[in-house]
Design an enzyme around this catalytic site. Structure first.
Site, PDB file in Angstrom:
ATOM      1  N   CYS A   1       0.829  -1.210   0.000  1.00  0.00           N
ATOM      2  CA  CYS A   1       0.000   0.000   0.000  1.00  0.00           C
ATOM      3  C   CYS A   1       0.862   1.258   0.000  1.00  0.00           C
ATOM      4  O   CYS A   1       1.726   1.407   0.871  1.00  0.00           O
ATOM      5  CB  CYS A   1      -0.904  -0.033   1.232  1.00  0.00           C
ATOM      6  SG  CYS A   1      -1.802   1.511   1.535  1.00  0.00           S
TER       7      CYS A   1
ATOM      8  N   TYR B   1      -5.526   7.068  -8.616  1.00  0.00           N
ATOM      9  CA  TYR B   1      -6.746   6.353  -8.234  1.00  0.00           C
ATOM     10  C   TYR B   1      -7.965   6.926  -8.951  1.00  0.00           C
ATOM     11  O   TYR B   1      -8.888   6.186  -9.299  1.00  0.00           O
ATOM     12  CB  TYR B   1      -6.941   6.412  -6.719  1.00  0.00           C
ATOM     13  CG  TYR B   1      -6.030   5.483  -5.970  1.00  0.00           C
ATOM     14  CD1 TYR B   1      -6.419   4.183  -5.647  1.00  0.00           C
ATOM     15  CD2 TYR B   1      -4.759   5.887  -5.585  1.00  0.00           C
ATOM     16  CE1 TYR B   1      -5.586   3.322  -4.969  1.00  0.00           C
ATOM     17  CE2 TYR B   1      -3.900   5.032  -4.906  1.00  0.00           C
ATOM     18  CZ  TYR B   1      -4.322   3.753  -4.604  1.00  0.00           C
ATOM     19  OH  TYR B   1      -3.480   2.893  -3.939  1.00  0.00           O
TER      20      TYR B   1
END
Length: 352
Positions: free
Chosen positions: A61, A192
């Protein structure tokens, strides 16, 4: 509901991992976190105290990777313990499947979710990394990832290693906050917005916005070695975790494909400069990164096939940035070897 880590809970979704794209809509990140802080004065009820807290992170992440890098750069390994989850998760939680018996050896948990529920029995949101957990109670303290790293720099200063860099220098904070805001909104989150776009229109808008921002930081880095000048700061940490994932994930998986990182000369050289700096490349796990995105995002990659490439050898090639002057740690020193047990597996990195 999309969260910082990518853990999701979506009403009506039946996939095992959760849904990330809402058809016809642009991606909007949920930025409501547990805002408690660990401070020197303990004003939130969580005082700085060596040995009390555990940083739970995932190398996969980008938001959690920041905290791994900063903890190592500052030499806090003996002060704040670290637990690493596996690279994938289901819709409930990140899991400790890398550890013997599938349980974190300090907390005894199988899932990070247990730490959240220990403090908030009805916790309604996604279970995100990084999270700081109190070891004695097993309760989550905070998952406010932007503040966690700043507090490691400012609140834990008494426990920094000798020669640790000042990653958040007071004289630069006003300018630095603006730079980091731009990096976060336009680049860290920008990839994103492209990858989780639910319509052609929202994707193209996100794509143009992302590459405009990359052009801006490329221009800035054309005249200085690091974002804030001659030494690394937290701003560089925040940009690095997106750049290092760009070609393995964002270029193809998220359709951020105007250029690869390797085709953007300034940013590619800058990223290699950081990768070859202790604390950056030695905390980067390309296998975890690829497994997370390509396996977890079932609605984007329903086959679950993980790409074999790209070739990582280029990360070790000369970058030439030293000719711009400056040095990563200024008057300080590089961190020592990676702590025993915290090494990235040799076959997950070109450094191996």
């Amino acid at each position: 509901m999309s969260t910082a880590s990518g853990t999701t809970t979506t009403d009506g979704d039946t996939s095992t991992k959760g849904a990330y794209v809402t058809s016809g809509e642009e991606f909007t990140r949920d930025t409501a976190y547990i805002e408690d802080r660990i401070t020197t004065d303990g004003r939130h009820g969580w005082p700085v105290e060596p040995g009390r807290y555990r940083l739970v992170a995932a190398r996969a992440c980008p938001w959690a990777h920041r905290s791994i890098i900063v903890r190592r750069l500052l030499g806090l390994e003996g002060v704040i313990s670290q637990g690493i989850t596996g690279p994938t998760h289901d819709r409930r939680s990140w899991t400790f499947d890398l550890d013997e018996g599938g349980r974190d050896p300090v907390l005894g948990y199988e899932r990070l979710q247990e730490a959240y529920l220990a403090r908030f029995p009805d916790y309604p949101k996604g279970i995100t990394v990084p999270a700081v957990v109190e070891e004695s109670s097993g309760k989550v303290v905070t998952n406010d990832f932007p503040q966690i790293t700043l507090d490691l720099s400012t609140q834990w200063r008494e426990h920094h290693r000798p020669g640790a860099p000042d990653l958040y220098p007071e004289a630069l904070r006003e300018e630095m906050d603006a730079v980091m805001r731009h990096v976060y909104t336009e680049i860290n989150n920008g990839v994103y917005r492209c990858g989780f776009a639910g319509s052609q229109e929202s994707y193209e808008k996100a794509y143009d916005r992302l590459f405009a921002a990359l052009d801006v930081v490329s221009e800035r880095l054309g005249t200085r070695r690091y974002l804030m000048g001659d030494t690394i700061t937290e701003a560089d940490v925040r940009l690095y975790t997106t750049l290092v994932r760009f070609d393995p994930v964002y270029h193809g998986h998220f359709k951020c494909n105007r250029q690869k990182l390797t085709e953007m000369p300034v940013l590619w050289a800058y990223a290699r400069d950081l990768f070859q700096t202790p604390g950056f490349g030695d905390t980067t796990d390309f296998a975890h990164i690829k497994a997370h995105y390509y396996v977890v995002h079932e609605d984007i990659n329903p086959t679950g096939v993980v790409p074999k490439g790209p070739d990582l050898a280029g990360w070790l090639t000369p970058h030439g940035r030293e000719e711009m002057g400056g040095s990563p740690f200024g008057a300080g020193t590089a961190p020592g070897p990676v702590a025993a047990g915290e090494e990235v597996p040799a076959d997950h990195t070109p450094l191996g």
